[in-house]
Design an enzyme around this catalytic site. Structure first.
Site, PDB file in Angstrom:
ATOM      1  N   GLY A   1       0.703  -1.019   0.025  1.00  9.28           N
ATOM      2  CA  GLY A   1       0.072   0.090  -0.108  1.00  9.28           C
ATOM      3  C   GLY A   1       0.827   1.303  -0.054  1.00  9.28           C
ATOM      4  CB  CYS A   2       3.883   2.350   1.953  1.00 10.46           C
ATOM      5  SG  CYS A   2       2.753   2.153   3.750  1.00 10.46           S
ATOM      6  CB  THR A   3       5.081   0.244  -2.930  1.00 17.60           C
ATOM      7  OG1 THR A   3       6.316   0.027  -1.696  1.00 17.60           O
ATOM      8  CG2 THR A   3       5.940   0.625  -4.103  1.00 17.60           C
TER       9      THR A   3
END
Length: 150
Positions: free
Chosen positions: A44-46
């Site tokens: 998700g962060c990527t």
């Protein structure tokens, strides 16, 4: 006490992926999209970072500087920024002090386990360092467009 719309952000933001101290006053006259995310190199962060990378020129054209914040180390941020070709600053908030000031360090639950972590949130800040909007339902795959459409 968490910061809210209308509040001025603190001047000292922290140390970026290059070991340089970032201050809000460094960005006077520009808007800031200050996004808090849980962890470097997670799906998700990527996706969120890559959406902001891909929309970076449009965000800059709209007057925004992009700054990411997580509790990861400077070294972790350096690797993440290099791996994903991120053109913006990532602040290493290893002691979670900035997370706490902004009210995004909170009790989370996953797989029946409770733990303290960063609640994915983006603060849109005006040219004078005042919070104008807060995005709590972040669309990780389309976050740049989400910011531009507000």
């Amino acid at each position: 006490m968490a910061l809210k719309i209308g509040d001025k952000i603190p001047d000292i933001l922290g140390i970026n992926q290059d070991g340089k101290e970032l201050k809000a006053s460094d960005f006077t006259g520009r808007k800031i999209a200050l996004y808090f995310y849980p962890k470097d190199n997670t799906p998700g962060c990527t996706a969120e970072a890559c959406s902001l990378r891909d929309g970076y020129e449009n965000l800059r054209s709209a007057g925004y500087e992009v700054i990411g914040v997580s509790k990861d180390s400077v070294a972790s941020h350096r690797k993440f920024a290099d791996k994903e070709s991120l053109p913006f600053d990532l602040v290493a908030d290893t002691d979670t002090s900035l997370n706490q000031i902004f009210g995004v360090w909170a009790l989370k639950k996953m797989a029946g386990r409770e733990y303290m972590g960063t609640v994915r949130t983006t603060f849109l800040i005006d040219e004078n360092g005042v919070i104008q909007n807060i995005i709590t339902k972040v669309d990780t795959k389309d976050h740049a467009k989400q910011i531009l459409n507000l």
